[in-house]
Design a protein around this motif. Structure first.
Motif, short mmCIF file in Angstrom:
data_model
loop_
_atom_site.label_atom_id
_atom_site.label_comp_id
_atom_site.label_asym_id
_atom_site.label_seq_id
_atom_site.Cartn_x
_atom_site.Cartn_y
_atom_site.Cartn_z
N ALA A 187 0.83 -1.21 0.00
CA ALA A 187 0.00 0.00 0.00
C ALA A 187 0.86 1.26 0.00
O ALA A 187 0.56 2.24 -0.70
CB ALA A 187 -0.94 0.00 1.21
N THR B 13 2.40 1.81 -3.43
CA THR B 13 1.41 2.36 -4.35
C THR B 13 1.19 3.84 -4.06
O THR B 13 1.19 4.67 -4.98
CB THR B 13 0.08 1.59 -4.23
OG1 THR B 13 0.33 0.22 -4.58
CG2 THR B 13 -0.99 2.18 -5.13
N GLU B 14 1.02 4.18 -2.80
CA GLU B 14 0.77 5.59 -2.41
C GLU B 14 1.91 6.50 -2.83
O GLU B 14 1.71 7.62 -3.26
CB GLU B 14 0.56 5.68 -0.90
CG GLU B 14 0.21 7.07 -0.42
CD GLU B 14 -0.01 7.14 1.08
OE1 GLU B 14 -0.08 8.28 1.59
OE2 GLU B 14 -0.13 6.10 1.73
#
Length: 110
Positions: free
Chosen positions: A102, A105-106
């Motif tokens: 995550a 991706t961020e």
């Protein structure tokens, strides 16, 4: 201390900002992880000479052990992934960070 002087160095805005459990604020600006906070909070982090982002923290720690590295802290689970700090006989202190999917991706890290 603020991260603003570092924004101009890589000519990029922060791709990721987050708070550390210690109360520090961190920002990923280009390939530089900037820590900001009061001096008393930064003190424990100043011994670390470099933070390396790795794809496999466990593998990095095995490699560090073969190079006579000694685990100083961690591995620890964080909101952004996992990290550990290793001391080497040369005196170098290295933090290894494995970003979570995550967080990758961020921060647009692929």
């Amino acid at each position: 201390m603020t991260a603003s002087p570092f924004r101009r160095a890589p000519a990029e805005a922060a791709r990721l900002r987050f708070s550390h459990a210690s109360g520090l604020e961190l920002a990923l600006v280009g390939d530089v992880l900037v820590l900001a906070g009061p001096e008393d909070m930064l003190r424990d982090f100043r011994a670390t000479q470099v933070t390396l982002v790795v794809d496999d923290l466990d593998g990095a720690l095995i490699d560090a052990a073969t190079r006579h590295g000694t685990l100083r802290r961690g591995p620890q689970q964080r909101a952004t992934g996992r990290n550990a700090t290793v001391g080497y006989p040369s005196g170098a202190v290295v933090e290894y960070v494995e970003w979570s999917p995550a967080t990758r991706t961020e921060a647009d890290l692929g």
